[in-house]
Design a protein around this motif. Structure first.
Motif, mmCIF file in Angstrom:
data_model
loop_
_atom_site.group_PDB
_atom_site.id
_atom_site.type_symbol
_atom_site.label_atom_id
_atom_site.label_comp_id
_atom_site.label_asym_id
_atom_site.label_seq_id
_atom_site.Cartn_x
_atom_site.Cartn_y
_atom_site.Cartn_z
ATOM 1 N N GLY A 142 -4.578 0.502 -1.378
ATOM 2 C CA GLY A 142 -4.788 1.925 -1.545
ATOM 3 C C GLY A 142 -3.566 2.785 -1.751
ATOM 4 N N ASN A 200 0.834 -1.206 0.000
ATOM 5 C CA ASN A 200 0.000 0.000 0.000
ATOM 6 C C ASN A 200 0.864 1.251 0.000
ATOM 7 O OD1 ASN A 200 -0.029 -1.395 2.914
ATOM 8 N ND2 ASN A 200 0.268 0.820 3.192
ATOM 9 N N HIS A 231 -2.400 3.869 4.676
ATOM 10 C CA HIS A 231 -2.767 5.278 4.765
ATOM 11 C C HIS A 231 -1.826 6.130 5.626
ATOM 12 C CE1 HIS A 231 -5.314 8.779 4.437
ATOM 13 N NE2 HIS A 231 -5.483 8.854 5.744
ATOM 14 N N HIS A 283 -8.361 0.903 3.304
ATOM 15 C CA HIS A 283 -7.170 1.755 3.218
ATOM 16 C C HIS A 283 -6.959 2.591 4.472
ATOM 17 C CE1 HIS A 283 -4.080 4.385 1.702
ATOM 18 N NE2 HIS A 283 -4.841 5.448 1.928
ATOM 19 N N GLY A 327 -7.902 3.606 -2.316
ATOM 20 C CA GLY A 327 -7.456 4.558 -1.319
ATOM 21 C C GLY A 327 -7.990 5.945 -1.610
#
Length: 386
Positions: free
Chosen positions: A175, A147, A333, A297, A210
């Motif tokens: 994401g 990610n 994230h 995400h 995301g």
């Protein structure tokens, strides 16, 4: 004579032009236990099809193979992005496939003029267009998760070394694989082309949207390139005793934020998604699975420091998930690793947040889900078992 010369020149121009090319893919999407979608992109408009054969040792040309088309309301679709869904497959079975695109060089009324055909070679040592459908009853399975790559190729290439040919069943991109989607090309340059080089024509990846994938002129075309069985960026999968719930948290700031220029309505979207989620957790497939893994995400962690998006996602989803005996939620994230227990969040299950420069490598069997957090050098930084 002059008119005949022009007609001849036009005819020769059509058929002597540079042959159509497949410029991206093929790559696998929306693979389940009974279906799969094959994706690719050509440099000019075409009618396309997929031929499918079992991996039974016969030559691909041994018999006439069934053809599958992209259609809409009974009519075959032509264009440059080719999305062909195949249904009626068997769980845990391996299939070979070829892709073909027939160039459309002219249309007048109901008449269509065709040019060259770009097709997969189905013989020789380099033929490796194969896939295996998911199998809910598989005893052991393995997946990896990346990610927040933000189109950084060096990082992506290093982390994709965690992929093991023949062992990795699924890949989750949770994401922000790109920072914005202003054009189609960004998606392929950012991560899809590299995925194809490593695995994506043989093993599916599932893109968990995301907040950065919501941005840019091409963001509204998300489902064109990353289809799912629900037709939405949120969906479920079953494989190896795991019931996977993929959620879409939307954007991270309030809908009224000036950055969105009055185009956001994610609060309503998340509420609609929550209604879908209520039905999901009540399904027999979810209840009867050995493990339940959620991927989203934006993690709903941080207390008073949470931004609106993850906070509202938590308000919408956690009351539902807290009743569903979730094994773990996997998120990104924050760009930082964290392991969050129920004592520190509003979730009644652990939340493992992966950093931007590590990959999660999970092994699933009857004893549990073991997840290693692996850095760009291949070193294991943390290990968790659920």
């Amino acid at each position: 004579m002059k008119r005949l010369f022009l007609i001849a020149a036009l005819f020769c121009g059509i058929y002597s032009a540079q042959a159509i090319k497949i410029i991206h893919g093929p790559y696998l999407q929306a693979v389940t236990d009974t279906e799969a979608t094959i994706m690719w992109v050509t440099d000019t408009k075409a009618l396309s099809w997929v031929e499918l054969a079992p991996d039974d040792g016969t030559n691909f040309y041994h018999v006439e193979r069934p053809k599958y088309y992209q259609t809409y309301l009974g009519k075959r679709v032509y264009g440059t992005v080719h999305q062909i869904r195949i249904t009626g497959l068997e769980p845990g079975k391996t299939y070979r496939y070829s892709t073909s695109s027939k160039e459309v060089v002219g249309m007048k009324g109901h008449r269509v003029t065709y040019g060259h055909v770009a097709t997969t070679k189905v013989y020789g040592k380099n033929f490796n267009n194969v896939f295996t459908t998911l199998d809910p009853n598989k005893v052991e399975s393995q997946f990896i998760m990346l990610n927040d790559i933000h189109a950084k190729q060096e990082k992506l290439e290093a982390l994709l070394n965690t992929f093991e040919e023949g062992k990795t069943d699924l890949v989750f991109y949770t994401g922000d694989m790109v920072s914005m989607v202003p054009t189609e090309e960004i998606l392929f340059q950012g991560f899809v082309d590299a995925s194809v080089r490593h695995f994506a024509n043989r093993t599916p990846f599932y893109l968990v949207r995301g907040n950065h994938e919501t941005r840019g002129l091409f963001a509204t075309s998300f489902m064109t390139y990353f289809p799912s069985i629900t037709g939405k960026p949120y969906f479920t999968l079953q494989h190896g005793g795991v019931f996977y719930i993929v959620l879409d948290g939307g954007e991270d700031k309030p809908d009224s934020c000036l950055e969105y220029y009055e185009t956001a309505d994610y609060d309503t979207y998340r509420k609609e998604e929550a209604e879908w989620l209520k039905k999901v957790v009540e399904s027999e497939e979810c209840k009867n699975a050995k493990y339940r893994v959620v991927l989203m995400h934006m993690p709903p962690i941080g207390g008073k420091n949470m931004w609106h998006g993850p906070k509202h996602a938590g308000e919408c989803f956690l009351p539902i998930l807290n009743k569903a005996n979730i094994s773990v939620m996997l998120s990104g994230h924050t760009h930082r690793y964290s392991y969050n227990t129920p004592e520190t969040t509003d979730a009644e299950f652990p939340i493992l947040v992966n950093a931007h420069n590590t990959a999660l490598k999970a092994r699933v069997n009857g004893e549990g889900i073991t997840i290693d957090v692996i850095d760009m050098t291949g070193a294991v930084k943390h290990t968790h078992t659920f």
